[in-house]
Write a protein that holds these residues in place. Sequence first.
Motif, PDB file in Angstrom:
ATOM      1  N   THR A 113      -3.316  -1.546 -12.010  1.00  0.00           N
ATOM      2  CA  THR A 113      -4.002  -0.628 -11.098  1.00  0.00           C
ATOM      3  C   THR A 113      -3.419  -0.803  -9.699  1.00  0.00           C
ATOM      4  O   THR A 113      -3.009  -1.901  -9.332  1.00  0.00           O
ATOM      5  N   PRO A 114      -3.389   0.292  -8.925  1.00  0.00           N
ATOM      6  CA  PRO A 114      -2.891   0.168  -7.552  1.00  0.00           C
ATOM      7  C   PRO A 114      -3.929  -0.484  -6.645  1.00  0.00           C
ATOM      8  O   PRO A 114      -5.127  -0.416  -6.918  1.00  0.00           O
ATOM      9  N   VAL A 115      -3.469  -1.123  -5.592  1.00  0.00           N
ATOM     10  CA  VAL A 115      -4.392  -1.607  -4.547  1.00  0.00           C
ATOM     11  C   VAL A 115      -4.843  -0.411  -3.720  1.00  0.00           C
ATOM     12  O   VAL A 115      -6.000  -0.313  -3.327  1.00  0.00           O
ATOM     13  N   ASP A 116      -3.904   0.515  -3.476  1.00  0.00           N
ATOM     14  CA  ASP A 116      -4.201   1.722  -2.701  1.00  0.00           C
ATOM     15  C   ASP A 116      -3.854   2.937  -3.551  1.00  0.00           C
ATOM     16  O   ASP A 116      -2.684   3.208  -3.810  1.00  0.00           O
ATOM     17  N   ALA A 117      -4.863   3.652  -4.024  1.00  0.00           N
ATOM     18  CA  ALA A 117      -4.650   4.837  -4.873  1.00  0.00           C
ATOM     19  C   ALA A 117      -4.811   6.123  -4.072  1.00  0.00           C
ATOM     20  O   ALA A 117      -5.012   7.193  -4.637  1.00  0.00           O
ATOM     21  N   GLY A 118      -4.696   6.033  -2.756  1.00  0.00           N
ATOM     22  CA  GLY A 118      -4.918   7.192  -1.888  1.00  0.00           C
ATOM     23  C   GLY A 118      -3.965   8.338  -2.202  1.00  0.00           C
ATOM     24  O   GLY A 118      -2.817   8.126  -2.580  1.00  0.00           O
ATOM     25  N   HIS A 119      -4.462   9.562  -2.045  1.00  0.00           N
ATOM     26  CA  HIS A 119      -3.670  10.754  -2.320  1.00  0.00           C
ATOM     27  C   HIS A 119      -3.106  11.382  -1.050  1.00  0.00           C
ATOM     28  O   HIS A 119      -2.496  12.436  -1.100  1.00  0.00           O
ATOM     29  N   GLU A 120      -3.303  10.747   0.109  1.00  0.00           N
ATOM     30  CA  GLU A 120      -2.818  11.325   1.357  1.00  0.00           C
ATOM     31  C   GLU A 120      -1.373  10.891   1.603  1.00  0.00           C
ATOM     32  O   GLU A 120      -0.967   9.819   1.193  1.00  0.00           O
ATOM     33  N   PRO A 121      -0.606  11.758   2.323  1.00  0.00           N
ATOM     34  CA  PRO A 121       0.771  11.390   2.677  1.00  0.00           C
ATOM     35  C   PRO A 121       0.799  10.099   3.492  1.00  0.00           C
ATOM     36  O   PRO A 121      -0.201   9.710   4.108  1.00  0.00           O
ATOM     37  N   LEU A 122       1.962   9.445   3.507  1.00  0.00           N
ATOM     38  CA  LEU A 122       2.088   8.145   4.180  1.00  0.00           C
ATOM     39  C   LEU A 122       2.189   8.241   5.694  1.00  0.00           C
ATOM     40  O   LEU A 122       2.154   7.217   6.364  1.00  0.00           O
ATOM     41  N   GLY A 123       2.406   9.428   6.240  1.00  0.00           N
ATOM     42  CA  GLY A 123       2.624   9.510   7.673  1.00  0.00           C
ATOM     43  C   GLY A 123       4.050   9.135   8.050  1.00  0.00           C
ATOM     44  O   GLY A 123       4.309   8.644   9.149  1.00  0.00           O
ATOM     45  N   ILE A 124       4.987   9.373   7.126  1.00  0.00           N
ATOM     46  CA  ILE A 124       6.413   9.195   7.399  1.00  0.00           C
ATOM     47  C   ILE A 124       7.021  10.593   7.302  1.00  0.00           C
ATOM     48  O   ILE A 124       7.142  11.145   6.203  1.00  0.00           O
ATOM     49  N   PRO A 125       7.342  11.211   8.457  1.00  0.00           N
ATOM     50  CA  PRO A 125       7.708  12.640   8.436  1.00  0.00           C
ATOM     51  C   PRO A 125       8.819  13.012   7.456  1.00  0.00           C
ATOM     52  O   PRO A 125       8.731  14.057   6.809  1.00  0.00           O
ATOM     53  N   SER A 144       0.825  -1.192   0.000  1.00  0.00           N
ATOM     54  CA  SER A 144       0.000   0.000   0.000  1.00  0.00           C
ATOM     55  C   SER A 144       0.873   1.262   0.000  1.00  0.00           C
ATOM     56  O   SER A 144       0.598   2.239  -0.722  1.00  0.00           O
ATOM     57  N   GLN A 145       1.957   1.253   0.768  1.00  0.00           N
ATOM     58  CA  GLN A 145       2.854   2.414   0.809  1.00  0.00           C
ATOM     59  C   GLN A 145       3.484   2.670  -0.557  1.00  0.00           C
ATOM     60  O   GLN A 145       3.516   3.806  -1.039  1.00  0.00           O
ATOM     61  N   ARG A 146       3.991   1.629  -1.211  1.00  0.00           N
ATOM     62  CA  ARG A 146       4.643   1.857  -2.500  1.00  0.00           C
ATOM     63  C   ARG A 146       3.618   2.206  -3.585  1.00  0.00           C
ATOM     64  O   ARG A 146       3.906   2.975  -4.498  1.00  0.00           O
ATOM     65  N   ASP A 147       2.406   1.709  -3.466  1.00  0.00           N
ATOM     66  CA  ASP A 147       1.353   2.094  -4.422  1.00  0.00           C
ATOM     67  C   ASP A 147       1.056   3.589  -4.329  1.00  0.00           C
ATOM     68  O   ASP A 147       0.885   4.268  -5.350  1.00  0.00           O
ATOM     69  N   ARG A 148       0.982   4.092  -3.111  1.00  0.00           N
ATOM     70  CA  ARG A 148       0.662   5.521  -2.938  1.00  0.00           C
ATOM     71  C   ARG A 148       1.805   6.387  -3.439  1.00  0.00           C
ATOM     72  O   ARG A 148       1.570   7.452  -4.024  1.00  0.00           O
ATOM     73  N   VAL A 149       3.049   5.964  -3.225  1.00  0.00           N
ATOM     74  CA  VAL A 149       4.173   6.740  -3.738  1.00  0.00           C
ATOM     75  C   VAL A 149       4.215   6.642  -5.269  1.00  0.00           C
ATOM     76  O   VAL A 149       4.454   7.631  -5.963  1.00  0.00           O
ATOM     77  N   MET A 150       3.939   5.480  -5.811  1.00  0.00           N
ATOM     78  CA  MET A 150       3.921   5.313  -7.276  1.00  0.00           C
ATOM     79  C   MET A 150       2.854   6.209  -7.907  1.00  0.00           C
ATOM     80  O   MET A 150       3.069   6.841  -8.953  1.00  0.00           O
ATOM     81  N   THR A 151       1.704   6.279  -7.267  1.00  0.00           N
ATOM     82  CA  THR A 151       0.606   7.118  -7.760  1.00  0.00           C
ATOM     83  C   THR A 151       1.026   8.586  -7.782  1.00  0.00           C
ATOM     84  O   THR A 151       0.824   9.301  -8.774  1.00  0.00           O
ATOM     85  N   LEU A 152       1.660   9.030  -6.704  1.00  0.00           N
ATOM     86  CA  LEU A 152       2.133  10.409  -6.626  1.00  0.00           C
ATOM     87  C   LEU A 152       3.254  10.648  -7.653  1.00  0.00           C
ATOM     88  O   LEU A 152       3.295  11.683  -8.322  1.00  0.00           O
ATOM     89  N   TYR A 153       4.160   9.686  -7.765  1.00  0.00           N
ATOM     90  CA  TYR A 153       5.282   9.791  -8.711  1.00  0.00           C
ATOM     91  C   TYR A 153       4.770   9.974 -10.141  1.00  0.00           C
ATOM     92  O   TYR A 153       5.282  10.814 -10.896  1.00  0.00           O
ATOM     93  N   MET A 154       3.766   9.229 -10.532  1.00  0.00           N
ATOM     94  CA  MET A 154       3.245   9.338 -11.900  1.00  0.00           C
ATOM     95  C   MET A 154       2.627  10.715 -12.134  1.00  0.00           C
ATOM     96  O   MET A 154       2.784  11.302 -13.206  1.00  0.00           O
ATOM     97  N   ARG A 155       1.929  11.217 -11.121  1.00  0.00           N
ATOM     98  CA  ARG A 155       1.314  12.539 -11.281  1.00  0.00           C
ATOM     99  C   ARG A 155       2.383  13.624 -11.321  1.00  0.00           C
ATOM    100  O   ARG A 155       2.346  14.527 -12.153  1.00  0.00           O
ATOM    101  N   LEU A 156       3.363  13.536 -10.427  1.00  0.00           N
ATOM    102  CA  LEU A 156       4.414  14.563 -10.383  1.00  0.00           C
ATOM    103  C   LEU A 156       5.276  14.538 -11.641  1.00  0.00           C
ATOM    104  O   LEU A 156       5.569  15.585 -12.231  1.00  0.00           O
TER     105      LEU A 156
END
Length: 365
Positions: A327-339, A263-275
């Motif tokens: 497709t990602p399992v987790d496509a969430g747009h929120e930060p991961l909570g890793i400061p 889930s963590q890498r899916d959310r970063v991948m989603t952000l990476y593609m948009r950025l």
Amino acid sequence: MGSGLAVPPIFSPIPPAIHPCHTDADVQTAAWAETFRIGSDELRGRLVAQTIGTFSARILPEGREEVVSLLADFILWLFGVDDGHCEEGELGHRPGDLAGELHRLLRVAQNPEAPVLLDDPLAAGLRDLRLRVDRYGTAGQAARWVDALREYFFSVVWEASHRRDGTVPDLNDYTLMRLYDGATSVVLPMLEMGYGFELQPHERDATAVRAATEMASFIITWDNDILSHHKESRATGYYLNALRVLEEHDGLSPEKALETAISQRDRVMTLYMRLTGHLSEHGSPQLRQYLRSLGHFIRGAQDWGITSVRYTTPEDPADIPSFFRDTPVDAGHEPLGIPVVSWWWDLLPRSSRAGGAAGAAPQPA
Ligand code: 3E9
Ligand code: MG
Ligand code: MG
Ligand code: MG
Ligand code: MG
Ligand code: MG
């Protein structure tokens, strides 16, 4: 014995690619390892069977053949350090002595003519790599390669202190360490050398470009942690990866830790593609080429990660996937909570932040 964990297909929106010289690259890299006698005979015997030339051919699918070969030899050399000194060697439990040895190697990388480590095979291999970096790169790229080696070495010394003490860092520290100890940043200058261009500092060091680069490191190393978990957990002795961190600090079962890491890498991948979609719309041709190469690096590590005997371990087969999902399992747009990486989520203009399905950002052109 391995963990027995079944890794499902993971999300990869980046198409695969490979340089036609991949078979030659495997043969040449094996010969290079023999010439310089990289690692113990036993370690070298394993490394030359791990299709590291193919990995390089995936990272630079349209690059100069000489640089595909240089990168392959360099990755094999890195495993000579990472496996030979850090994970399987004596120095991996003695951070102070490891720091000394790595400083001596840095002197060789920076001044190959210096009479340092004259009988050491890793130093001899590094002298050869430095000569080839000078041939295919600019003075600035060679200097950045040495600096990147320094940041990689610094992080493996930190890792060695955890190995010595048998401790596991928390997720925030682990993330910070992993941005460097996966040796992803040392590969970056070779992405430029592979295509014979130099990214200008105002673009390379722009905050959003640096973020995209860090995200690529995160995705590559999290994917490695997922795909190498079997290899790492079946070995005797200490190991450290994201799954272990999540198990120790959050009390998760191995299955739940795997699900969380995906889930963590899916959310970063989603952000990476948009950025990167946004950056390539506005960047120079050199930046677009660089972003394309980062994508090949991510996808190349995935394709190599599911096929190399380094991870499939045929003598005790890993349960890892043979394909990727789109497709990602987790496509969430929120930060991961890793400061240490939460700022990654603050970079896109508001309009691009809200919109766009995951993975729908245009591929860097
Ligand atoms: C990777 O982490 C260690 C590096 C020194 C490997 C060399 C590879 C690259 C420079 C490219 C990046 C690719 C990756 C991370 C696959 P780790 O967990 O020690 O690697 P392992 O193969 O043992 O799982
Ligand atoms: Mg390692
Ligand atoms: Mg390793
Ligand atoms: Mg190991
Ligand atoms: Mg030159
Ligand atoms: Mg690993």
